[in-house]
Write a protein that holds these residues in place. Sequence first.
Motif, PDB file in Angstrom:
ATOM      1  N   SER A 120       5.396  -3.895 -14.987  1.00 25.46           N
ATOM      2  CA  SER A 120       5.844  -4.865 -15.915  1.00 25.46           C
ATOM      3  C   SER A 120       4.584  -5.761 -15.777  1.00 25.46           C
ATOM      4  N   ASP A 121       4.897  -7.411 -15.962  1.00 20.94           N
ATOM      5  CA  ASP A 121       3.812  -8.187 -15.808  1.00 20.94           C
ATOM      6  C   ASP A 121       3.938  -8.951 -14.768  1.00 20.94           C
ATOM      7  N   LYS A 122       4.608  -8.431 -13.557  1.00 20.04           N
ATOM      8  CA  LYS A 122       5.206  -9.207 -12.460  1.00 20.04           C
ATOM      9  C   LYS A 122       4.192  -8.685 -11.335  1.00 20.04           C
ATOM     10  N   ALA A 123       3.685  -7.488 -11.317  1.00 16.87           N
ATOM     11  CA  ALA A 123       2.989  -6.864 -10.499  1.00 16.87           C
ATOM     12  C   ALA A 123       1.728  -6.360 -10.701  1.00 16.87           C
ATOM     13  N   SER A 124       0.606  -6.467 -10.160  1.00 13.10           N
ATOM     14  CA  SER A 124      -0.710  -5.628 -10.283  1.00 13.10           C
ATOM     15  C   SER A 124      -0.767  -4.471  -9.445  1.00 13.10           C
ATOM     16  N   VAL A 125      -1.183  -3.430 -10.266  1.00 13.55           N
ATOM     17  CA  VAL A 125      -1.315  -2.056  -9.578  1.00 13.55           C
ATOM     18  C   VAL A 125      -2.485  -1.475  -9.878  1.00 13.55           C
ATOM     19  N   LYS A 126      -3.162  -0.980  -8.837  1.00  9.60           N
ATOM     20  CA  LYS A 126      -4.491  -0.316  -8.694  1.00  9.60           C
ATOM     21  C   LYS A 126      -4.093   1.085  -8.421  1.00  9.60           C
ATOM     22  N   THR A 127      -4.718   2.096  -8.987  1.00  7.52           N
ATOM     23  CA  THR A 127      -4.416   3.277  -8.539  1.00  7.52           C
ATOM     24  C   THR A 127      -5.576   4.175  -8.270  1.00  7.52           C
ATOM     25  N   VAL A 128      -5.560   5.089  -7.147  1.00  6.08           N
ATOM     26  CA  VAL A 128      -6.858   5.910  -7.069  1.00  6.08           C
ATOM     27  C   VAL A 128      -5.994   7.229  -6.447  1.00  6.08           C
TER      28      VAL A 128
ATOM     29  N   LEU B 220      -2.438   5.097  -3.756  1.00 11.34           N
ATOM     30  CA  LEU B 220      -3.476   6.080  -3.141  1.00 11.34           C
ATOM     31  C   LEU B 220      -2.497   7.522  -3.410  1.00 11.34           C
ATOM     32  N   ALA B 221      -2.878   8.306  -4.556  1.00 16.14           N
ATOM     33  CA  ALA B 221      -1.858   9.501  -5.001  1.00 16.14           C
ATOM     34  C   ALA B 221      -2.653  10.716  -4.730  1.00 16.14           C
ATOM     35  N   SER B 222      -2.116  11.618  -4.271  1.00 16.92           N
ATOM     36  CA  SER B 222      -2.740  12.990  -4.368  1.00 16.92           C
ATOM     37  C   SER B 222      -2.836  13.410  -5.618  1.00 16.92           C
TER      38      SER B 222
ATOM     39  N   THR C 204       3.104  10.158 -10.543  1.00 17.91           N
ATOM     40  CA  THR C 204       3.524   8.586  -9.917  1.00 17.91           C
ATOM     41  C   THR C 204       2.483   7.603 -10.630  1.00 17.91           C
ATOM     42  N   VAL C 205       1.323   7.806 -11.117  1.00 15.86           N
ATOM     43  CA  VAL C 205       0.376   6.683 -11.449  1.00 15.86           C
ATOM     44  C   VAL C 205       1.191   6.232 -12.710  1.00 15.86           C
ATOM     45  N   LYS C 206       1.704   7.089 -13.723  1.00 14.25           N
ATOM     46  CA  LYS C 206       2.372   6.589 -14.743  1.00 14.25           C
ATOM     47  C   LYS C 206       3.444   5.922 -14.546  1.00 14.25           C
TER      48      LYS C 206
ATOM     49  N   VAL D 265       0.862  -1.210   0.126  1.00 15.51           N
ATOM     50  CA  VAL D 265       0.120   0.217  -0.039  1.00 15.51           C
ATOM     51  C   VAL D 265       0.856   1.397  -0.049  1.00 15.51           C
ATOM     52  N   LEU D 266       0.698   1.918  -1.379  1.00 16.78           N
ATOM     53  CA  LEU D 266       1.706   3.129  -1.249  1.00 16.78           C
ATOM     54  C   LEU D 266       0.583   4.679  -1.171  1.00 16.78           C
ATOM     55  N   ILE D 267       1.025   5.156   0.047  1.00 18.12           N
ATOM     56  CA  ILE D 267       0.245   6.506   0.250  1.00 18.12           C
ATOM     57  C   ILE D 267       1.227   7.840  -0.324  1.00 18.12           C
ATOM     58  N   ASP D 268       0.858   8.194  -1.505  1.00 19.55           N
ATOM     59  CA  ASP D 268       1.478   9.006  -2.151  1.00 19.55           C
ATOM     60  C   ASP D 268       2.858   9.112  -2.167  1.00 19.55           C
ATOM     61  N   PRO D 269       3.384   8.000  -2.895  1.00 21.88           N
ATOM     62  CA  PRO D 269       4.861   8.000  -2.915  1.00 21.88           C
ATOM     63  C   PRO D 269       5.487   8.669  -4.010  1.00 21.88           C
TER      64      PRO D 269
END
Length: 349
Positions: A303-311, A285-287, A294-296, A201-205
């Motif tokens: 890549s194909d190893k991790a799934s990423v959900k962005t809000v 979770l990005a500001s 950060t989302v981009k 869980v990344l909070i505005d990294p």
Amino acid sequence: MNVQQRLRPASPGDGPAHAIGGIFAAELQIPSVGLDDNFFDLGGDSLMAETLVLAVQKRFGVKLQTSILLEAQTPREFGRLIASLVPVHPARELIVPVAGSIGHEPIAMIHGITGSALFANRFGKRLKEKYAIMAVRGMGTEPGETPYSSMAEICSSYFEALTSVTGQHPDVIGGICVGGLLAIEVGRLSHEATGKRPAIVLIDPPSPGSAWLKPMPNDRLTDSRRRQITRKVIYWRLLRDAMSAVGLGQTRLGRHLRKKAYKSALLQAAAGFVPSSYPCDVLILASSEWGATTVKDYKGWASDKASVKTVVMPGTHNKFRKANMDAIDAEILTFLSERPGATRVQHQR
């Protein structure tokens, strides 16, 4: 070594009991084992006892005799015994349980650029009911401490400390600001140890590879920027040490200089860092201030190893957590409950 080791005090709810319960279940080939379930009542025999004790020895790095199961026949009893034998990890003092957490599944939340654990006080009741939240503070934020000098040192210390506290490798790791980069690396260590996909869980990294740990034009670590960061580290460290030498380290100015020295040291360690992609599930979770960048960048990292959900939520980076407290908690709970293949460890009181 002729070194007197500090011993971890035994307590009924200590973390080793949960890990040992998992070892019981694996050896007995049953889905789960309660903390007060008896090994022999569950069908354990002398051959199983030998392999179980060997597994516990390997997991906790201690020497035991098979006959120990006569003294400690349940995971809770075994956990108390192990807790009295396993030395405290040097970084264990960095792990701070968050008041009000009554959940059983542990979730680690790693500090931002200041190193303070106080950010975790903003997590709400719903999250605390589901998870036993532990805040990770930075080494170097208290008087007399020396900050870690590299990402490898920081993340391996946090990983070992969390494992020491909970008795299991961390499965859910979060971080605020630069703590997001640290969380990714701690998760990688956990994946390497267990083969499981951790939840991150990344909070505005900041973006991977960021030189100043915030979005800016041409934000890559050049030799010139590295030298500039190094000068800041030396400058703030000298001022901090000078104040401490004259007995003013605990004055307001002394505390301010210690904070600046810590921030510059963490910046030096994390600047330009690009974590390796590995199998994990990530929530960002990005500001709105940082979100477009950060989302981009994280979607490119995955890549194909991790799934990423962005809000993306409204607000500036510095006020993001406070402005979106309830929404952030809700997104974390939804993400963790819907995570494909998520492993859930059921604990009993």
